[in-house]
Design a protein around this motif. Structure first.
Motif, PDB file in Angstrom:
ATOM      1  N   GLU A   1       0.678  -1.099  -0.008  1.00 32.15           N
ATOM      2  CA  GLU A   1      -0.185   0.056  -0.081  1.00 32.15           C
ATOM      3  C   GLU A   1       0.894   1.387   0.157  1.00 32.15           C
ATOM      4  OE1 GLU A   1      -2.921   1.828   3.032  1.00 32.15           O
ATOM      5  OE2 GLU A   1      -3.385  -0.171   2.544  1.00 32.15           O
ATOM      6  N   GLU A   2       1.918   1.424   0.769  1.00 34.73           N
ATOM      7  CA  GLU A   2       3.001   2.332   0.840  1.00 34.73           C
ATOM      8  C   GLU A   2       3.695   2.590  -0.636  1.00 34.73           C
ATOM      9  OE1 GLU A   2       4.262   2.591   5.575  1.00 34.73           O
ATOM     10  OE2 GLU A   2       5.190   1.253   3.985  1.00 34.73           O
ATOM     11  N   ALA A   3       4.198   1.311  -1.081  1.00 30.35           N
ATOM     12  CA  ALA A   3       4.506   1.751  -2.421  1.00 30.35           C
ATOM     13  C   ALA A   3       3.599   2.139  -3.462  1.00 30.35           C
ATOM     14  CB  ALA A   3       5.178   0.286  -2.803  1.00 30.35           C
ATOM     15  N   GLN A   4       2.790   1.736  -3.582  1.00 24.39           N
ATOM     16  CA  GLN A   4       1.515   2.095  -4.504  1.00 24.39           C
ATOM     17  C   GLN A   4       1.241   3.486  -4.102  1.00 24.39           C
ATOM     18  OE1 GLN A   4      -2.068  -0.396  -4.263  1.00 24.39           O
ATOM     19  NE2 GLN A   4      -0.939  -1.980  -5.563  1.00 24.39           N
ATOM     20  N   GLY A   5       1.068   4.037  -3.045  1.00 23.31           N
ATOM     21  CA  GLY A   5       1.012   5.344  -2.848  1.00 23.31           C
ATOM     22  C   GLY A   5       2.095   6.308  -3.301  1.00 23.31           C
ATOM     23  N   TYR A   6       3.376   5.844  -2.989  1.00 22.90           N
ATOM     24  CA  TYR A   6       4.443   6.361  -3.455  1.00 22.90           C
ATOM     25  C   TYR A   6       4.389   6.744  -5.091  1.00 22.90           C
ATOM     26  CZ  TYR A   6       9.333   8.173  -4.331  1.00 22.90           C
ATOM     27  OH  TYR A   6      10.364   8.636  -4.850  1.00 22.90           O
ATOM     28  N   HIS A   7       4.253   5.476  -5.656  1.00 21.99           N
ATOM     29  CA  HIS A   7       4.156   5.568  -7.097  1.00 21.99           C
ATOM     30  C   HIS A   7       3.049   6.402  -7.821  1.00 21.99           C
ATOM     31  CE1 HIS A   7       4.471   3.646 -11.032  1.00 21.99           C
ATOM     32  NE2 HIS A   7       3.304   3.682 -11.156  1.00 21.99           N
ATOM     33  N   GLY A   8       1.797   6.333  -6.945  1.00 19.15           N
ATOM     34  CA  GLY A   8       0.716   7.553  -7.587  1.00 19.15           C
ATOM     35  C   GLY A   8       1.278   8.962  -7.187  1.00 19.15           C
ATOM     36  N   HIS A   9       1.951   8.978  -6.275  1.00 14.18           N
ATOM     37  CA  HIS A   9       2.501  10.304  -5.832  1.00 14.18           C
ATOM     38  C   HIS A   9       3.491  11.002  -6.979  1.00 14.18           C
ATOM     39  CE1 HIS A   9       4.365  13.573  -3.400  1.00 14.18           C
ATOM     40  NE2 HIS A   9       5.445  13.342  -3.588  1.00 14.18           N
ATOM     41  N   VAL A  10       4.238  10.137  -7.317  1.00 15.40           N
ATOM     42  CA  VAL A  10       5.391  10.423  -8.425  1.00 15.40           C
ATOM     43  C   VAL A  10       4.639  10.645  -9.896  1.00 15.40           C
ATOM     44  CG1 VAL A  10       7.381   9.445  -9.939  1.00 15.40           C
ATOM     45  CG2 VAL A  10       7.272   9.116  -7.204  1.00 15.40           C
ATOM     46  N   LEU A  11       3.711   9.978 -10.348  1.00 11.72           N
ATOM     47  CA  LEU A  11       2.656   9.916 -11.276  1.00 11.72           C
ATOM     48  C   LEU A  11       2.174  11.318 -11.161  1.00 11.72           C
ATOM     49  CD1 LEU A  11       1.564   6.408 -12.204  1.00 11.72           C
ATOM     50  CD2 LEU A  11       3.392   7.529 -13.293  1.00 11.72           C
ATOM     51  N   PHE A  12       1.531  11.734 -10.145  1.00 12.66           N
ATOM     52  CA  PHE A  12       0.938  12.946 -10.049  1.00 12.66           C
ATOM     53  C   PHE A  12       1.899  14.054 -10.416  1.00 12.66           C
ATOM     54  CE2 PHE A  12      -0.470  16.443  -7.106  1.00 12.66           C
ATOM     55  CZ  PHE A  12      -1.888  16.899  -7.829  1.00 12.66           C
ATOM     56  N   LEU A  13       2.911  14.265  -9.384  1.00  9.85           N
ATOM     57  CA  LEU A  13       3.978  15.181  -9.773  1.00  9.85           C
ATOM     58  C   LEU A  13       4.317  15.259 -11.158  1.00  9.85           C
ATOM     59  CD1 LEU A  13       5.796  14.938  -6.565  1.00  9.85           C
ATOM     60  CD2 LEU A  13       3.795  16.310  -7.123  1.00  9.85           C
ATOM     61  N   PHE A  14       4.557  13.983 -11.860  1.00  7.36           N
ATOM     62  CA  PHE A  14       4.994  14.092 -13.247  1.00  7.36           C
ATOM     63  C   PHE A  14       4.029  14.747 -14.220  1.00  7.36           C
ATOM     64  CE2 PHE A  14       4.975  11.942 -17.370  1.00  7.36           C
ATOM     65  CZ  PHE A  14       6.139  12.010 -17.832  1.00  7.36           C
ATOM     66  N   GLY A  15       2.816  14.313 -13.922  1.00  2.00           N
ATOM     67  CA  GLY A  15       1.667  14.776 -14.557  1.00  2.00           C
ATOM     68  C   GLY A  15       1.506  16.188 -14.549  1.00  2.00           C
ATOM     69  N   MET A  16       1.799  16.633 -13.258  1.00  4.16           N
ATOM     70  CA  MET A  16       1.668  18.359 -13.277  1.00  4.16           C
ATOM     71  C   MET A  16       2.755  19.008 -14.036  1.00  4.16           C
ATOM     72  SD  MET A  16       0.958  18.866  -9.147  1.00  4.16           S
ATOM     73  CE  MET A  16       1.404  20.671  -9.290  1.00  4.16           C
ATOM     74  N   ALA A  17       4.162  18.365 -13.943  1.00  2.00           N
ATOM     75  CA  ALA A  17       5.226  19.023 -14.627  1.00  2.00           C
ATOM     76  C   ALA A  17       5.106  18.795 -16.057  1.00  2.00           C
ATOM     77  CB  ALA A  17       6.408  18.264 -14.344  1.00  2.00           C
ATOM     78  N   MET A  18       4.693  17.771 -16.613  1.00  3.65           N
ATOM     79  CA  MET A  18       4.274  17.670 -18.146  1.00  3.65           C
ATOM     80  C   MET A  18       3.141  18.361 -18.445  1.00  3.65           C
ATOM     81  SD  MET A  18       4.271  14.271 -20.505  1.00  3.65           S
ATOM     82  CE  MET A  18       3.922  14.315 -22.399  1.00  3.65           C
ATOM     83  N   GLY A  19       2.213  18.606 -17.612  1.00  2.00           N
ATOM     84  CA  GLY A  19       0.966  19.310 -18.037  1.00  2.00           C
ATOM     85  C   GLY A  19       1.503  20.926 -18.237  1.00  2.00           C
ATOM     86  N   ALA A  20       2.249  21.401 -17.421  1.00  2.00           N
ATOM     87  CA  ALA A  20       2.899  22.660 -17.376  1.00  2.00           C
ATOM     88  C   ALA A  20       3.644  22.828 -18.659  1.00  2.00           C
ATOM     89  CB  ALA A  20       3.711  23.125 -16.177  1.00  2.00           C
ATOM     90  N   MET A  21       4.815  21.792 -18.908  1.00  2.00           N
ATOM     91  CA  MET A  21       5.398  22.008 -20.069  1.00  2.00           C
ATOM     92  C   MET A  21       4.638  22.044 -21.113  1.00  2.00           C
ATOM     93  SD  MET A  21       8.619  19.861 -18.598  1.00  2.00           S
ATOM     94  CE  MET A  21       9.376  20.260 -17.041  1.00  2.00           C
ATOM     95  N   MET A  22       3.559  21.084 -21.336  1.00  2.00           N
ATOM     96  CA  MET A  22       2.763  21.051 -22.677  1.00  2.00           C
ATOM     97  C   MET A  22       2.164  22.182 -22.696  1.00  2.00           C
ATOM     98  SD  MET A  22       2.625  17.947 -23.964  1.00  2.00           S
ATOM     99  CE  MET A  22       1.375  17.846 -25.038  1.00  2.00           C
ATOM    100  N   ALA A  23       1.564  22.794 -21.784  1.00  2.00           N
ATOM    101  CA  ALA A  23       0.823  24.321 -22.002  1.00  2.00           C
ATOM    102  C   ALA A  23       2.016  25.144 -22.501  1.00  2.00           C
ATOM    103  CB  ALA A  23       0.422  24.520 -20.636  1.00  2.00           C
ATOM    104  N   GLU A  24       3.169  25.270 -21.972  1.00  2.00           N
ATOM    105  CA  GLU A  24       4.301  26.164 -22.364  1.00  2.00           C
ATOM    106  C   GLU A  24       4.577  26.236 -24.077  1.00  2.00           C
ATOM    107  OE1 GLU A  24       8.672  26.681 -21.118  1.00  2.00           O
ATOM    108  OE2 GLU A  24       7.287  27.016 -19.568  1.00  2.00           O
ATOM    109  N   ALA A  25       4.788  24.825 -24.347  1.00  2.00           N
ATOM    110  CA  ALA A  25       5.059  24.325 -25.703  1.00  2.00           C
ATOM    111  C   ALA A  25       4.160  24.599 -26.460  1.00  2.00           C
ATOM    112  CB  ALA A  25       5.433  22.899 -25.729  1.00  2.00           C
TER     113      ALA A  25
END
Length: 143
Positions: A92-116
């Motif tokens: 459960e902790e590992a899945q939570g951490y993985h989801g956390h990383v994916l959420f942050l990745f999505g935020m970063a990529m979303g901002a960069m896609m908007a910029e591009a």
């Protein structure tokens, strides 16, 4: 909060700083700074820098038709973001951490896609320069 930049994030920031998209760069910087706040210490600074770099590379591949991510390199870059205590985590902790990383990745990529999207031609011209730069060859996640 000042963003601490290492070599990888400095390279990513420099690649984003062209004339056509410079106006929105502060928006991406704003999002990346808030990603650090939202992370709340779960990832190391090197992992956060890697996350920003991987998001930038994924954005390049998503926006530019001539750039394709190498799935093995991409997966390896994500593996570098594994939690240092993953061996001791429950499922459960590992899945939570993985989801956390994916959420942050999505935020970063979303901002960069908007910029591009404000100047895709200029963004892709810069992306092709990075892809062909011999100094970046060891870092690029492209085929």
């Amino acid at each position: 909060m000042k963003m601490r930049l290492t070599l990888v994030s400095s390279v990513a920031a420099a690649l984003l700083a062209n004339t056509a998209i410079a106006e929105t760069e502060t928006q991406t910087s704003f999002v990346l700074a808030h990603i650090e706040d939202l992370d709340d210490g779960a990832m190391t600074q090197a992992q956060l820098d890697n996350l920003a770099f991987v998001a930038h590379q994924a954005t390049m591949a998503a926006v530019c038709d001539t750039i394709v991510l190498d799935t093995e390199k991409f997966q390896s870059a994500f593996d570098e973001m594994e939690h240092s205590a993953s061996a001791e985590m429950t499922e459960e902790e590992a899945q939570g951490y993985h989801g956390h990383v994916l959420f942050l990745f999505g935020m970063a990529m979303g901002a960069m896609m908007a910029e591009a999207s404000t100047a895709p031609g200029a963004f892709c011209a810069d992306a092709l320069e990075q892809k062909d730069d011999p100094d970046m060859a060891a870092y690029n996640l492209f085929e």
